[in-house]
Design a protein around this motif. Structure first.
Motif, PDB file in Angstrom:
ATOM      1  N   LYS A 100       1.132  -1.368   0.053  1.00 46.29           N
ATOM      2  CA  LYS A 100       0.056  -0.016   0.082  1.00 46.29           C
ATOM      3  C   LYS A 100       0.862   1.277  -0.020  1.00 46.29           C
ATOM      4  O   LYS A 100       0.596   2.085  -0.525  1.00 46.29           O
ATOM      5  CB  LYS A 100      -0.979   0.059   1.320  1.00 46.29           C
ATOM      6  CG  LYS A 100      -2.075  -0.608   0.941  1.00 46.29           C
ATOM      7  CD  LYS A 100      -2.944  -1.087   2.456  1.00 46.29           C
ATOM      8  CE  LYS A 100      -3.919  -1.786   2.173  1.00 46.29           C
ATOM      9  NZ  LYS A 100      -5.078  -1.962   3.435  1.00 46.29           N
ATOM     10  N   TRP A 101       1.778   1.309   0.770  1.00 43.67           N
ATOM     11  CA  TRP A 101       2.700   2.268   0.721  1.00 43.67           C
ATOM     12  C   TRP A 101       3.621   2.508  -0.492  1.00 43.67           C
ATOM     13  O   TRP A 101       3.809   3.761  -1.240  1.00 43.67           O
ATOM     14  CB  TRP A 101       4.043   2.176   1.944  1.00 43.67           C
ATOM     15  CG  TRP A 101       3.441   2.137   3.404  1.00 43.67           C
ATOM     16  CD1 TRP A 101       2.073   2.721   3.567  1.00 43.67           C
ATOM     17  CD2 TRP A 101       4.043   1.835   4.530  1.00 43.67           C
ATOM     18  NE1 TRP A 101       2.073   2.548   4.985  1.00 43.67           N
ATOM     19  CE2 TRP A 101       3.126   2.059   5.653  1.00 43.67           C
ATOM     20  CE3 TRP A 101       5.299   1.266   4.612  1.00 43.67           C
ATOM     21  CZ2 TRP A 101       3.559   1.578   6.959  1.00 43.67           C
ATOM     22  CZ3 TRP A 101       5.595   1.137   6.062  1.00 43.67           C
ATOM     23  CH2 TRP A 101       4.969   1.235   7.167  1.00 43.67           C
ATOM     24  N   ALA A 159       1.257   3.994  -2.959  1.00 43.67           N
ATOM     25  CA  ALA A 159       0.922   5.470  -2.610  1.00 43.67           C
ATOM     26  C   ALA A 159       2.069   6.130  -3.134  1.00 43.67           C
ATOM     27  O   ALA A 159       2.172   7.609  -3.590  1.00 43.67           O
ATOM     28  CB  ALA A 159       0.818   5.877  -1.219  1.00 43.67           C
ATOM     29  N   GLU A 207       2.134   6.719  -6.778  1.00 38.84           N
ATOM     30  CA  GLU A 207       0.958   7.591  -7.284  1.00 38.84           C
ATOM     31  C   GLU A 207       1.102   9.029  -6.849  1.00 38.84           C
ATOM     32  O   GLU A 207       0.763   9.674  -7.689  1.00 38.84           O
ATOM     33  CB  GLU A 207      -0.208   6.954  -6.602  1.00 38.84           C
ATOM     34  CG  GLU A 207      -0.920   5.806  -7.193  1.00 38.84           C
ATOM     35  CD  GLU A 207      -2.093   5.201  -6.463  1.00 38.84           C
ATOM     36  OE1 GLU A 207      -2.557   5.818  -5.368  1.00 38.84           O
ATOM     37  OE2 GLU A 207      -2.894   4.272  -7.112  1.00 38.84           O
TER      38      GLU A 207
END
Length: 68
Positions: A45-46, A49, A52
């Motif tokens: 998830k990190w 992110a 992105e």
């Protein structure tokens, strides 16, 4: 009754450092997660992110603001 673990917080700088360890230093994700006691899904998830948000570093408006 099970004891609740206290929630740990990582700063943005800490998260970037962990993602960089894998991408640049080629440290396996499993090793990073084991060392810092985080779930592999949290690491990814990190990383998502990070990628992105990375485009913001190349935005023309952002670069003009930094040059001033």
């Amino acid at each position: 009754m099970a004891e609740r673990k206290s929630r740990r917080y990582f700063t943005g700088e800490q998260k970037v450092a962990l993602v960089r360890q894998h991408l640049i230093d080629k440290v396996p994700v499993s090793d990073i997660c084991d060392e810092h006691n985080i779930h592999v899904t949290q690491y990814y998830k990190w990383q998502t992110a990070f990628f992105e948000g990375g485009a913001k570093a190349f935005d023309r408006d952002n670069n003009k603001h930094k040059e001033s």
